[in-house]
Design an enzyme around this catalytic site. Structure first.
Site, PDB file in Angstrom:
ATOM      1  N   GLU A 174       2.042  10.633  -1.581  1.00  0.00           N
ATOM      2  CA  GLU A 174       1.645  11.266  -2.846  1.00  0.00           C
ATOM      3  C   GLU A 174       2.364  12.609  -3.000  1.00  0.00           C
ATOM      4  O   GLU A 174       2.701  13.008  -4.109  1.00  0.00           O
ATOM      5  CB  GLU A 174       0.126  11.449  -2.920  1.00  0.00           C
ATOM      6  CG  GLU A 174      -0.692  10.145  -2.853  1.00  0.00           C
ATOM      7  CD  GLU A 174      -0.281   9.084  -3.864  1.00  0.00           C
ATOM      8  OE1 GLU A 174       0.148   9.435  -4.977  1.00  0.00           O
ATOM      9  OE2 GLU A 174      -0.380   7.882  -3.523  1.00  0.00           O
ATOM     10  N   HIS A 203       5.588  11.968  -4.726  1.00  0.00           N
ATOM     11  CA  HIS A 203       5.412  11.827  -6.184  1.00  0.00           C
ATOM     12  C   HIS A 203       5.233  13.211  -6.816  1.00  0.00           C
ATOM     13  O   HIS A 203       5.807  13.514  -7.861  1.00  0.00           O
ATOM     14  CB  HIS A 203       4.158  11.004  -6.489  1.00  0.00           C
ATOM     15  CG  HIS A 203       4.325   9.514  -6.320  1.00  0.00           C
ATOM     16  ND1 HIS A 203       5.309   8.800  -6.942  1.00  0.00           N
ATOM     17  CD2 HIS A 203       3.599   8.609  -5.606  1.00  0.00           C
ATOM     18  CE1 HIS A 203       5.184   7.508  -6.624  1.00  0.00           C
ATOM     19  NE2 HIS A 203       4.164   7.361  -5.805  1.00  0.00           N
ATOM     20  N   GLU A 220       8.740   5.721  -7.383  1.00  0.00           N
ATOM     21  CA  GLU A 220       8.368   5.208  -6.061  1.00  0.00           C
ATOM     22  C   GLU A 220       9.478   5.507  -5.045  1.00  0.00           C
ATOM     23  O   GLU A 220       9.217   5.659  -3.862  1.00  0.00           O
ATOM     24  CB  GLU A 220       8.108   3.700  -6.186  1.00  0.00           C
ATOM     25  CG  GLU A 220       7.222   3.129  -5.120  1.00  0.00           C
ATOM     26  CD  GLU A 220       5.806   3.710  -5.112  1.00  0.00           C
ATOM     27  OE1 GLU A 220       5.168   3.633  -4.060  1.00  0.00           O
ATOM     28  OE2 GLU A 220       5.342   4.255  -6.145  1.00  0.00           O
TER      29      GLU A 220
HETATM   30 ZN    ZN Z   1       3.395   5.521  -5.032  1.00  0.00          ZN
END
Ligand code: ZN
Length: 499
Positions: free
Chosen positions: A265, A268, A294
């Site tokens: 995370e 991201h 991703e």
């Molecule tokens: Zn992801």
């Protein structure tokens, strides 16, 4: 600057405020909200999303887009705004072709199908979900006939999640990967597996929260523009580049899960925090391409954090934060974080067998949309492919085809983007080493923030203004290829497992 452009920007700000309040409500519902707060929150959420929908489909917005698309106005815009206006105009035109009554029926079926999937998964009974899945497939075909009449259905779906990507390219990439990974995984599974007994210990949630904070800081998460929370499943959410939040979930009998979720995370979030703030509040201000997004989370999680050298400078600190790891050497830790298991569940799988979970979904989606395979045949097809690639057969549909919710709300074409992310990662790694030298050295010397800076400059700052293939071309100067990822897997696992 033209007045139309100024008015248009003001109008976008208005839409953004509705976005902001919905994001806040969503954040609260997933974390802080007491159970009985649900009705009030979801009522408010419905209100704000309806208002936002009205603004996003209004005649006023259409007029702005039409005016700004005229050459004399359009030419006055800078490159970013040209991109934004073009994209919004195209989407507006697409959405306008969907008849209102079809759209309402579709949204309703999405909700019913999602509910049926939950029930089916709980009961491990595919027949509960099958009629809804059939209907979702039919309605998805119909939706594509409205929005993309000139495109083959499955290509239109892939394009929704990873713009510019098509099944011809994915066939080639996944085909290369499959040919190399089937024999590699068979060899790994036949080899001696690491002993994981030392990892079964107690790790308090509080200690794990400190580890998350440590790791996020280490990789370059900006705490002035980010914060953390907790939820059932980890996720990242952004209000703008100035406010990006990640959640985690702590299991007290397993420290690795939350550590790698934090890094995933975090990847991201670092992306979203570093988009040029000039793009905030526009359709380009956040990354809309699932494969590219991703590719960032998985680059940190797999390529960097599953490398032994990532831990070399910090493992002592991690042991202090998690005393149970005092017993575990760095070498043992490294083997366990790369432990290959042929498990049933995609979200729990290691970086190599993960590829097959996606390849199977892709092959089934093609069977559905291209070959018109009957829904009833899908569970058996799923099981046969699991046996073929991973030597295992699910005991039931809950741990087989029903495990993921994506198909239930019609998100067909989403799965391949996860694996595209890994394929891009192999390419970034190759390019990064060309420019910065061996990644092992950079990591061992604790210079990971230089890698973060490299990603900021090459990828993050552009938000969505570069499409996936343009990102790959700009960073790696070549077409997408699976070859670097294959080389990475082969070298790494040959050494790890003494193949
Ligand atoms: Zn992801």
């Amino acid at each position: 600057m033209s007045t139309t452009f100024e008015q248009f920007k003001k109008y976008l700000q208005q839409i953004q405020r509705y976005n902001q309040i919905q994001t806040l409500l969503y954040w609260d519902m997933k974390g802080q909200m007491p159970k009985e707060g649900f009705a009030g929150h979801s009522d408010a959420l419905t209100y704000f999303s309806t208002e936002q929908f009205k603004l996003s489909t209004s005649q006023e917005l259409k007029d702005y887009l039409v005016k700004l698309s005229q050459p004399e106005e359009f030419e006055k815009l800078d490159a970013d705004w040209k991109f934004i206006v073009k994209l919004m105009k195209r989407e507006f035109d697409r959405d306008e072709r969907i008849p209102q009554d079809f759209y309402s029926a579709y949204v309703q079926e999405q909700a019913e199908s999602a509910k049926a999937w939950e029930e089916a998964k709980r009961a491990s009974d595919f027949t509960i979900f099958a009629p809804h899945l059939k209907k979702m497939i039919e309605m998805t075909k119909q939706r594509c006939a409205y929005t993309d009449p000139d495109k083959e259905v499955y290509d239109a779906l892939l394009n929704d999640f990873e713009e510019g990507m098509d099944s011809a390219t994915i066939d080639r990439l996944f085909g290369e990967l499959k040919a190399a990974l089937v024999p590699l995984v068979q060899k790994i599974l036949a080899a001696k597996q690491p002993d994981d007994s030392k990892f079964h210990a107690f790790y308090s949630a509080d200690d794990q929260r400190k580890v998350q904070e440590y790791l996020l800081s280490y990789i370059g998460f900006d705490w002035n523009r980010g914060t953390v929370g907790e939820s059932e499943h980890p996720f990242t959410l952004n209000f703008s580049s100035q406010d990006v939040r990640v959640t985690n979930h702590y299991y007290e009998d397993n420290a690795l899960s939350a550590m790698f979720s934090a890094i995933h995370e975090g990847g991201h979030a670092i992306f979203e925090q570093n988009v040029n703030p000039k793009l905030d509040g526009t359709v380009a201000g956040s990354c809309r391409y699932m494969g590219i997004h991703e590719s960032q989370s998985r680059f940190y999680e797999n390529i960097l954090a599953r490398n032994k050298n990532f831990w070399e400078p910090i493992y002592g600190d991690i042991q202090k934060l998690l005393p149970a790891l005092e017993e575990v050497s760095l070498e043992e830790f490294y083997h366990e974080i790369n432990h290959v298991r042929n498990g049933m569940i995609r979200t729990e799988s290691d970086e190599v067998t993960y590829c097959f979970h996606i390849i199977i979904r892709y092959e089934l989606e093609k069977a559905i949309f291209r070959d018109g395979v009957d829904v009833e045949e899908l569970p058996a097809m799923w099981n046969a492919k699991m046996q073929e690639y991973l030597n295992i057969t699910p005991a039931n549909d809950a741990e087989g085809i029903l495990q993921d919710m994506h198909w239930s709300d019609g998100s067909f074409g989403y799965f391949p983007s996860y694996l595209l992310g890994s394929i891009y990662d192999g390419m970034y790694l190759q390019q990064l080493e060309k420019e910065m030298g061996p990644v092992d050295d950079v990591l061992r010397e604790g210079r990971i923030k230089e890698i973060t800076k490299w990603l900021n400059e090459k990828i993050h700052q552009y938000g969505s203004t570069r499409r996936p293939k343009e990102v790959i071309e700009a960073v790696c100067h070549t077409e997408p290829t699976a070859e670097p990822l294959i080389r990475y897997f082969t070298n790494k696992y040959t050494e790890l497992y003494n193949l």
